[in-house]
Design a protein around this motif. Sequence first.
Motif, PDB file in Angstrom:
ATOM      1  N   VAL A 152       2.739   8.513 -14.655  1.00  0.00           N
ATOM      2  CA  VAL A 152       1.693   7.763 -13.964  1.00  0.00           C
ATOM      3  C   VAL A 152       1.926   7.812 -12.459  1.00  0.00           C
ATOM      4  O   VAL A 152       3.035   7.559 -11.980  1.00  0.00           O
ATOM      5  CB  VAL A 152       1.655   6.287 -14.433  1.00  0.00           C
ATOM      6  CG1 VAL A 152       0.543   5.527 -13.695  1.00  0.00           C
ATOM      7  CG2 VAL A 152       1.440   6.214 -15.939  1.00  0.00           C
ATOM      8  N   ILE A 153       0.876   8.173 -11.728  1.00  0.00           N
ATOM      9  CA  ILE A 153       0.872   8.086 -10.268  1.00  0.00           C
ATOM     10  C   ILE A 153      -0.049   6.924  -9.903  1.00  0.00           C
ATOM     11  O   ILE A 153      -1.204   6.878 -10.341  1.00  0.00           O
ATOM     12  CB  ILE A 153       0.355   9.382  -9.618  1.00  0.00           C
ATOM     13  CG1 ILE A 153       1.267  10.556  -9.946  1.00  0.00           C
ATOM     14  CG2 ILE A 153       0.249   9.218  -8.094  1.00  0.00           C
ATOM     15  CD1 ILE A 153       0.733  11.900  -9.455  1.00  0.00           C
ATOM     16  N   GLY A 154       0.458   5.978  -9.141  1.00  0.00           N
ATOM     17  CA  GLY A 154      -0.340   4.853  -8.691  1.00  0.00           C
ATOM     18  C   GLY A 154      -0.541   4.904  -7.189  1.00  0.00           C
ATOM     19  O   GLY A 154       0.426   5.069  -6.440  1.00  0.00           O
ATOM     20  N   SER A 206       0.834  -1.202   0.000  1.00  0.00           N
ATOM     21  CA  SER A 206       0.000   0.000   0.000  1.00  0.00           C
ATOM     22  C   SER A 206       0.873   1.257   0.000  1.00  0.00           C
ATOM     23  O   SER A 206       1.937   1.298   0.635  1.00  0.00           O
ATOM     24  CB  SER A 206      -0.909   0.015   1.231  1.00  0.00           C
ATOM     25  OG  SER A 206      -1.805  -1.078   1.192  1.00  0.00           O
ATOM     26  N   GLY A 207       0.421   2.284  -0.713  1.00  0.00           N
ATOM     27  CA  GLY A 207       1.173   3.533  -0.765  1.00  0.00           C
ATOM     28  C   GLY A 207       1.026   4.214  -2.110  1.00  0.00           C
ATOM     29  O   GLY A 207       0.168   3.851  -2.921  1.00  0.00           O
ATOM     30  N   MET A 208       1.871   5.203  -2.360  1.00  0.00           N
ATOM     31  CA  MET A 208       1.825   5.966  -3.609  1.00  0.00           C
ATOM     32  C   MET A 208       3.132   5.787  -4.358  1.00  0.00           C
ATOM     33  O   MET A 208       4.220   5.863  -3.787  1.00  0.00           O
ATOM     34  CB  MET A 208       1.585   7.454  -3.319  1.00  0.00           C
ATOM     35  CG  MET A 208       1.505   8.309  -4.572  1.00  0.00           C
ATOM     36  SD  MET A 208       0.756   9.942  -4.272  1.00  0.00           S
ATOM     37  CE  MET A 208       1.952  10.653  -3.129  1.00  0.00           C
ATOM     38  N   TYR A 209       3.021   5.585  -5.659  1.00  0.00           N
ATOM     39  CA  TYR A 209       4.178   5.344  -6.519  1.00  0.00           C
ATOM     40  C   TYR A 209       4.041   6.216  -7.761  1.00  0.00           C
ATOM     41  O   TYR A 209       2.945   6.621  -8.150  1.00  0.00           O
ATOM     42  CB  TYR A 209       4.251   3.867  -6.907  1.00  0.00           C
ATOM     43  CG  TYR A 209       4.252   2.946  -5.710  1.00  0.00           C
ATOM     44  CD1 TYR A 209       5.448   2.555  -5.115  1.00  0.00           C
ATOM     45  CD2 TYR A 209       3.051   2.502  -5.159  1.00  0.00           C
ATOM     46  CE1 TYR A 209       5.452   1.720  -3.998  1.00  0.00           C
ATOM     47  CE2 TYR A 209       3.040   1.674  -4.042  1.00  0.00           C
ATOM     48  CZ  TYR A 209       4.243   1.294  -3.461  1.00  0.00           C
ATOM     49  OH  TYR A 209       4.243   0.487  -2.349  1.00  0.00           O
ATOM     50  N   LYS A 210       5.146   6.488  -8.389  1.00  0.00           N
ATOM     51  CA  LYS A 210       5.125   7.276  -9.611  1.00  0.00           C
ATOM     52  C   LYS A 210       6.142   6.726 -10.591  1.00  0.00           C
ATOM     53  O   LYS A 210       7.133   6.095 -10.205  1.00  0.00           O
ATOM     54  CB  LYS A 210       5.423   8.754  -9.314  1.00  0.00           C
ATOM     55  CG  LYS A 210       6.797   9.005  -8.710  1.00  0.00           C
ATOM     56  CD  LYS A 210       7.031  10.493  -8.462  1.00  0.00           C
ATOM     57  CE  LYS A 210       8.423  10.713  -7.842  1.00  0.00           C
ATOM     58  NZ  LYS A 210       8.722  12.144  -7.663  1.00  0.00           N
ATOM     59  N   GLY A 211       5.894   6.959 -11.858  1.00  0.00           N
ATOM     60  CA  GLY A 211       6.817   6.484 -12.880  1.00  0.00           C
ATOM     61  C   GLY A 211       6.524   7.132 -14.215  1.00  0.00           C
ATOM     62  O   GLY A 211       5.463   7.726 -14.429  1.00  0.00           O
ATOM     63  N   LYS A 212       7.481   7.029 -15.117  1.00  0.00           N
ATOM     64  CA  LYS A 212       7.336   7.556 -16.469  1.00  0.00           C
ATOM     65  C   LYS A 212       7.463   6.425 -17.480  1.00  0.00           C
ATOM     66  O   LYS A 212       8.046   5.382 -17.190  1.00  0.00           O
ATOM     67  CB  LYS A 212       8.396   8.630 -16.749  1.00  0.00           C
ATOM     68  CG  LYS A 212       8.222   9.905 -15.936  1.00  0.00           C
ATOM     69  CD  LYS A 212       9.272  10.944 -16.309  1.00  0.00           C
ATOM     70  CE  LYS A 212       9.061  12.240 -15.541  1.00  0.00           C
ATOM     71  NZ  LYS A 212      10.088  13.260 -15.874  1.00  0.00           N
TER      72      LYS A 212
END
Length: 319
Positions: A120-122, A105-111
């Motif tokens: 993208v923010i997940g 669980s949490g927040m992730y980001k990537g290109k």
Amino acid sequence: MWVRKISISLLILGILGCVSYEQYARGDARDVMIVFDGTLREARFLRDILQDTFYTPHAEPLFNIYPLQVEQFQSYRGYKNVVLLATYGARSFELFQEAFGEKGSGMYKGKNIFADGDFVIGILASDEYNLLDFLNIHKEEIKNLLLERVNELYSVKTYFAGHNKKMKKEFGGKYGFTFDFPNGWAYAIEDTNFVCIAKHYPDRFMSVYFESFERPLEKEDLIALRNSLGKRYFEGDRVEKAYTRASRIPFKGVLATRIYGVWQNDSLIRGGPFEMIAFNMNGRFYLIDMGVFAPEKLRKLEYLMRMELVARTFEIVSP
């Protein structure tokens, strides 16, 4: 033989053109796809906390937000900005795993997740309740991530034609401070403690008023000062107070006042949006004012945001 070579070359260019078109993320820099599963509650909640409205003078949103069900997202996979909301076991969880793999669980980001050039923010939570709670706690962080992304895209557009190093050096020598100017801007007005540069298509201006002493940074004081400058240099430009909004922001290591609003010129029958940033630094006062006149365009906020990127390159030049 030469006809055959030309045909092959054109075929290769056509193929490369098609690949490039399909390969890169599309959409406006401020378009945000919110992908969710189940009810609209989480997507609407995130939309409400992200959204902000500016008057240019037409109401213009900060982000163009599109809530999408998982099955709808298949038609929007190639867009520039995506926020993926997921809970364990939901259909959006599979999409989250495709984007970020096995994560807690949490927040992730990537290109470059679903298309080259996308962002993208997940956000993953155990259930809807915890997802809503996470969104509420981290709303400013999410908004700032998206703003950073927009500014990154706008910076590319702003400096696409290159950096005007000559103007930067010349400006610093004249005024004791300077900016990283993009190519295409030119001097419009130069006075003892006032300078204005401008650019066409659409018409934009950026001016700096400066004093050798500090000034108050209250909203009313700054609006009165801007009105006096408008009368002196722009044939009577004035601020429409009903559309103004002010906030305190960090700027180059000091606390500044930023004001958004609408300027109007009754005699010239002109008007448009403006943004000004006022601050005191090293015992001196600076007012950076940015404005747009583009009656042919309904959406003008982009041009203010791009000028602010230039304003944020402000630097004092050592004598």
